[in-house]
Design a protein around this motif. Structure first.
Motif, mmCIF file in Angstrom:
data_model
loop_
_atom_site.group_PDB
_atom_site.id
_atom_site.type_symbol
_atom_site.label_atom_id
_atom_site.label_comp_id
_atom_site.label_asym_id
_atom_site.label_seq_id
_atom_site.Cartn_x
_atom_site.Cartn_y
_atom_site.Cartn_z
ATOM 1 N N LYS A 57 -10.322 7.247 14.088
ATOM 2 C CA LYS A 57 -9.751 5.751 13.756
ATOM 3 C C LYS A 57 -10.893 5.045 13.171
ATOM 4 O O LYS A 57 -12.096 5.144 13.464
ATOM 5 C CB LYS A 57 -9.481 5.311 15.220
ATOM 6 N N ASP A 58 -10.584 4.442 12.322
ATOM 7 C CA ASP A 58 -11.323 3.353 11.631
ATOM 8 C C ASP A 58 -10.887 2.093 11.003
ATOM 9 O O ASP A 58 -9.773 1.817 11.299
ATOM 10 C CB ASP A 58 -11.974 4.219 10.299
ATOM 11 N N PHE A 59 -11.806 1.118 10.317
ATOM 12 C CA PHE A 59 -11.237 0.133 9.827
ATOM 13 C C PHE A 59 -11.572 -0.225 8.533
ATOM 14 O O PHE A 59 -12.769 0.038 8.068
ATOM 15 C CB PHE A 59 -11.898 -1.167 10.787
ATOM 16 N N SER A 60 -10.609 -0.727 7.751
ATOM 17 C CA SER A 60 -10.871 -0.847 6.248
ATOM 18 C C SER A 60 -10.691 -2.225 5.937
ATOM 19 O O SER A 60 -9.523 -2.870 6.183
ATOM 20 C CB SER A 60 -10.020 0.053 5.610
ATOM 21 N N SER A 61 -11.595 -3.000 5.205
ATOM 22 C CA SER A 61 -11.513 -4.341 4.844
ATOM 23 C C SER A 61 -11.622 -4.645 3.556
ATOM 24 O O SER A 61 -12.621 -4.029 2.819
ATOM 25 C CB SER A 61 -12.310 -5.291 5.819
ATOM 26 N N THR A 62 -10.773 -5.344 2.894
ATOM 27 C CA THR A 62 -11.032 -5.307 1.535
ATOM 28 C C THR A 62 -10.688 -6.996 1.026
ATOM 29 O O THR A 62 -10.347 -7.650 2.053
ATOM 30 C CB THR A 62 -9.792 -4.795 0.384
ATOM 31 N N THR A 63 -10.706 -7.507 -0.083
ATOM 32 C CA THR A 63 -10.393 -8.869 -0.246
ATOM 33 C C THR A 63 -8.936 -9.412 0.008
ATOM 34 O O THR A 63 -8.894 -10.246 0.545
ATOM 35 C CB THR A 63 -10.804 -9.293 -1.758
ATOM 36 N N TYR A 64 -8.311 -8.360 -0.177
ATOM 37 C CA TYR A 64 -6.729 -8.854 0.111
ATOM 38 C C TYR A 64 -6.074 -8.489 1.396
ATOM 39 O O TYR A 64 -5.110 -8.985 1.663
ATOM 40 C CB TYR A 64 -5.958 -8.571 -1.058
ATOM 41 N N GLU A 65 -6.676 -7.439 1.862
ATOM 42 C CA GLU A 65 -5.754 -6.787 2.972
ATOM 43 C C GLU A 65 -7.020 -5.940 4.061
ATOM 44 O O GLU A 65 -8.081 -5.416 3.572
ATOM 45 C CB GLU A 65 -4.771 -5.845 2.721
ATOM 46 N N ASP A 66 -6.717 -6.020 5.580
ATOM 47 C CA ASP A 66 -7.528 -5.345 6.443
ATOM 48 C C ASP A 66 -6.458 -4.383 6.800
ATOM 49 O O ASP A 66 -5.289 -4.820 7.086
ATOM 50 C CB ASP A 66 -7.996 -6.194 7.366
ATOM 51 N N ARG A 67 -6.960 -3.175 7.293
ATOM 52 C CA ARG A 67 -6.044 -1.914 7.590
ATOM 53 C C ARG A 67 -7.068 -1.304 8.771
ATOM 54 O O ARG A 67 -8.146 -1.047 8.636
ATOM 55 C CB ARG A 67 -5.777 -1.187 6.516
ATOM 56 N N ILE A 68 -6.364 -0.864 9.828
ATOM 57 C CA ILE A 68 -6.783 0.151 10.840
ATOM 58 C C ILE A 68 -6.234 1.308 10.344
ATOM 59 O O ILE A 68 -5.157 1.657 9.741
ATOM 60 C CB ILE A 68 -6.222 -0.059 12.109
ATOM 61 N N THR A 69 -7.084 2.194 10.021
ATOM 62 C CA THR A 69 -6.728 3.781 9.502
ATOM 63 C C THR A 69 -6.729 4.708 10.581
ATOM 64 O O THR A 69 -7.806 4.836 11.652
ATOM 65 C CB THR A 69 -7.849 4.107 8.379
ATOM 66 N N PHE A 70 -6.128 5.869 10.586
ATOM 67 C CA PHE A 70 -5.943 6.901 11.440
ATOM 68 C C PHE A 70 -5.968 8.292 10.673
ATOM 69 O O PHE A 70 -5.656 8.392 9.654
ATOM 70 C CB PHE A 70 -4.927 6.808 12.249
#
Length: 161
Positions: A57-70
């Motif tokens: 499980k991780d977290f990805s943050s960009t300028t336009y969207e944030d997402r939790i990744t699995f």
């Protein structure tokens, strides 16, 4: 006289409480399994055919969207090749409390006995408590409940719960 009066009043209060509780007593609990329990009995067969493990499980943050990744690992425990599987994953904390549920549809095929890794993401909203808790809870402290809804085999047979 005062002691007898107080004792009499307490006995009267006891009688009133007893009448009220007897009048509004809850009905007997049925021994017939609830609808939810029966669903679990049926879906357990499908859940045993496709195992799911939360590998990362991780977290990805960009300028336009944030997402939790699995990263999930699917394992086909049957002797038949699968075309796809559909179900839901319920993320729970160490106390067994539900954090969030996510639907999963996997259609990249899974050979008999094979294990494959599947990468998925969910949108993250910092104003939603469940999203924040899921993001902030360490992988080691997350438990999952996998509930399979449907399996499609390569030979065209479909199993539904």
């Amino acid at each position: 006289i005062a002691v007898v009066f107080v004792a009499g009043m307490e006995y009267k209060a006891y009688q009133i409480r007893k009448v009220i509780t007897d009048t509004f007593e809850m009905p007997e609990v049925s021994t017939v399994p609830e609808k939810e329990d029966r669903k679990d009995e049926v879906s357990n067969d499908l859940n045993k055919k496709v195992l799911l493990e939360l590998a990362d499980k991780d977290f990805s943050s960009t300028t336009y969207e944030d997402r939790i990744t699995f990263a999930f690992r699917f394992t086909n425990t049957t002797e038949k090749d699968m075309e796809g599987v559909r179900g839901s994953v319920e993320f729970k904390d160490i106390f067994g409390e539900t954090i969030q549920s996510v639907a999963i549809s996997y259609d990249d095929g899974l050979l008999a006995g094979e294990t494959k890794t599947y990468f998925a993401t969910v949108d993250y909203n910092p104003f939603i408590d469940a999203d924040v808790k899921l993001k902030d809870t360490e992988l080691e402290k997350i438990e999952i409940d996998w509930d399979v809804y449907s399996i499609v085999y390569k030979d065209g047979v479909t199993e539904n719960r």
